[in-house]
Design a protein around this motif. Structure first.
Motif: not given
Length: 227
Positions: A144, A176, A183, A185
């Motif tokens: 994503t 993801k 998600i 990050k």
């Protein structure tokens, strides 16, 4: 299950890292055998988002059966530059961009059979791409975010072979979890910027297929310029 880094594919001998380290190297750069050794505001954008195909290349006209590639709405790929007015040189980055999108389509499930993957990759590059997609599937991960490709430079090596070197900004791309949609990050570092060195070979239908690709994270020439 551990998973590989999302966009930049590992070296042949490397092992997948944990899911939380998956960085969005949206094209999943296949690090195979070596093939050779900021934003360009003047450059044209070939593809502004994951669901928008790149402009037809010269080779596209000769190959009407090219697979249609679609990506999920939460995945955006941008390709800058690549248009010189030379139909041969312009076809190479155009087909390379489609190859990047094809890998991500296979990872995100919009091309579950990998038709585009096989269309734009060949030989060891195809085998590595298929293995890379399988690792994501086993880890229950997808992609994503955004990735930007820039400073693309083509060098012809005869009529049917070429090298394409380019940079990638993967600072806004992430992995993801397929089940939870969480998600993962990661912080922006110099390794968010990647140098890709690829080889492409033209087949009988005029399609430039990626046969080799190596990637270097944190490459100096791909770092954003500071004022």
């Amino acid at each position: 299950m551990n998973a590989p880094q999302p966009f930049q594919e590992p070296t042949v001998n490397s092992r997948p890292t944990s899911l939380t380290t998956l960085a969005l190297t949206v094209s999943a750069a296949l690090t195979l055998s070596a093939c050779g050794s900021d934003d360009d505001k003047a450059g044209r954008t070939q593809a502004e988002n994951g669901n928008k195909p790149t402009s037809p290349s010269a080779s596209a006209a000769a190959s009407p059966d090219r697979p249609k590639i679609e990506l999920p709405p939460d995945l955006t790929l941008t390709f800058e530059g690549g248009e010189t007015g030379d139909p041969v040189k312009d076809a190479i980055p155009a087909d390379s961009a489609e190859r990047m999108r094809a890998v991500d389509a296979a990872i995100t499930g919009t091309d579950p059979e990998g038709k585009a993957l096989a269309f734009y990759n060949t030989g060891k590059a195809l085998e590595a791409a298929q293995d890379w997609v399988a690792q994501f599937d086993e880890a229950g991960a997808t992609l994503t975010g955004e990735a930007r490709y820039y400073d693309r430079e083509v060098s012809l090596r005869g009529e049917d072979s070429a090298t394409l070197i380019f940079c990638a900004d993967e600072s806004k791309g992430f992995s993801k979890d397929r089940k939870t949609n969480e998600i993962h990050k990661t912080p922006v570092t110099k390794n968010s910027y990647v140098l890709y060195n690829t080889r492409l070979d033209k087949n009988a239908d005029g399609v430039w297929r990626t046969s080799q690709i190596i990637s270097t994270r944190g490459a100096a020439q791909c770092q954003p310029q500071t004022t």
